[in-house]
Design an enzyme around this catalytic site. Sequence first.
Site, PDB file in Angstrom:
ATOM      1  N   SER A  31       0.794  -1.228   0.000  1.00  0.00           N
ATOM      2  CA  SER A  31       0.000   0.000   0.000  1.00  0.00           C
ATOM      3  C   SER A  31       0.828   1.280   0.000  1.00  0.00           C
ATOM      4  O   SER A  31       0.255   2.373  -0.093  1.00  0.00           O
ATOM      5  CB  SER A  31      -0.958   0.009   1.199  1.00  0.00           C
ATOM      6  OG  SER A  31      -2.051  -0.860   0.953  1.00  0.00           O
ATOM      7  N   LYS A  59       2.746   6.744   4.956  1.00  0.00           N
ATOM      8  CA  LYS A  59       1.868   5.646   4.517  1.00  0.00           C
ATOM      9  C   LYS A  59       2.470   4.328   4.954  1.00  0.00           C
ATOM     10  O   LYS A  59       3.670   4.082   4.783  1.00  0.00           O
ATOM     11  CB  LYS A  59       1.710   5.648   2.990  1.00  0.00           C
ATOM     12  CG  LYS A  59       0.703   4.609   2.504  1.00  0.00           C
ATOM     13  CD  LYS A  59      -0.713   5.014   2.859  1.00  0.00           C
ATOM     14  CE  LYS A  59      -1.723   3.873   2.732  1.00  0.00           C
ATOM     15  NZ  LYS A  59      -1.656   2.931   3.858  1.00  0.00           N
ATOM     16  N   THR A  60       1.617   3.479   5.489  1.00  0.00           N
ATOM     17  CA  THR A  60       2.006   2.109   5.821  1.00  0.00           C
ATOM     18  C   THR A  60       1.814   1.199   4.609  1.00  0.00           C
ATOM     19  O   THR A  60       1.153   1.560   3.632  1.00  0.00           O
ATOM     20  CB  THR A  60       1.142   1.569   6.966  1.00  0.00           C
ATOM     21  OG1 THR A  60      -0.238   1.688   6.582  1.00  0.00           O
ATOM     22  CG2 THR A  60       1.389   2.326   8.253  1.00  0.00           C
ATOM     23  N   GLY A  61       2.353   0.013   4.713  1.00  0.00           N
ATOM     24  CA  GLY A  61       2.122  -1.024   3.715  1.00  0.00           C
ATOM     25  C   GLY A  61       2.413  -2.380   4.317  1.00  0.00           C
ATOM     26  O   GLY A  61       3.248  -2.497   5.220  1.00  0.00           O
TER      27      GLY A  61
END
Length: 238
Positions: A37, A175-177
């Site tokens: 993501s 942003k995480t992923g």
Amino acid sequence: MFAAAGVDGTLVIAHLDGDPVSVHNAPRAAQRFPTASTFKILNTLIALEEGIIAGPDALIPWDGRLHDMPNWNRDHTLASAFAASCVWCYQNLARQIGAERYRSHLARAGYGELAEPFDPVAFWLDGSLTISALEQVAFLRRVILRTLPYRDASDEGLRRVMLAETTEQHRLFAKTGWAARATPPIGWYVGYVETPEDTWIFALNMDTRDAADLPLRLDLVRAGLQAKGIIEPPEAEP
């Protein structure tokens, strides 16, 4: 910090000007992993630039299909979809963007490596699109400096949806992923911090054993930023 957490990973912290740069596990920092993501950063820019969605507050209607993540089961705005990492929301946008425009934008942005052939609504999820932590930092630098060929309105829209934290001392855009299909699964946390004096970019990826490891992504980045004196420990914040 990684040893104390019992995980293998890398963390890059770089000044916006490019120097100084701090790297834990340099060989891994140069290794490409599925973007997961974190691609929503560029994906948001693309959707805004192409006019697929009007702005951060534009609505993405829910079709009523139930998903495993309860927070996905509702209407979203672009901003809330980014914050919730809503897969179906971005797949809805991806169907309208299409493969050819994705190829063009990925090349234009110099973003990672895309394996062909690819599924235009899943390539950031299935491992077809990969990127290294060092490449994430280089990409984010171009985003911040606005050297990518995107309109100011697109840049401003992305900046709004990326804002994750505001204190008196700093603003955090991130942003995480989680590449859960990889072996082992890979957790990401990428973004940048603005202080009154400077801007610092960071990119972390790490092997995860299960979902219980996911909070470590933010914890390790925050500990690294604190160790470098970029942000203050919580007890130092009024």
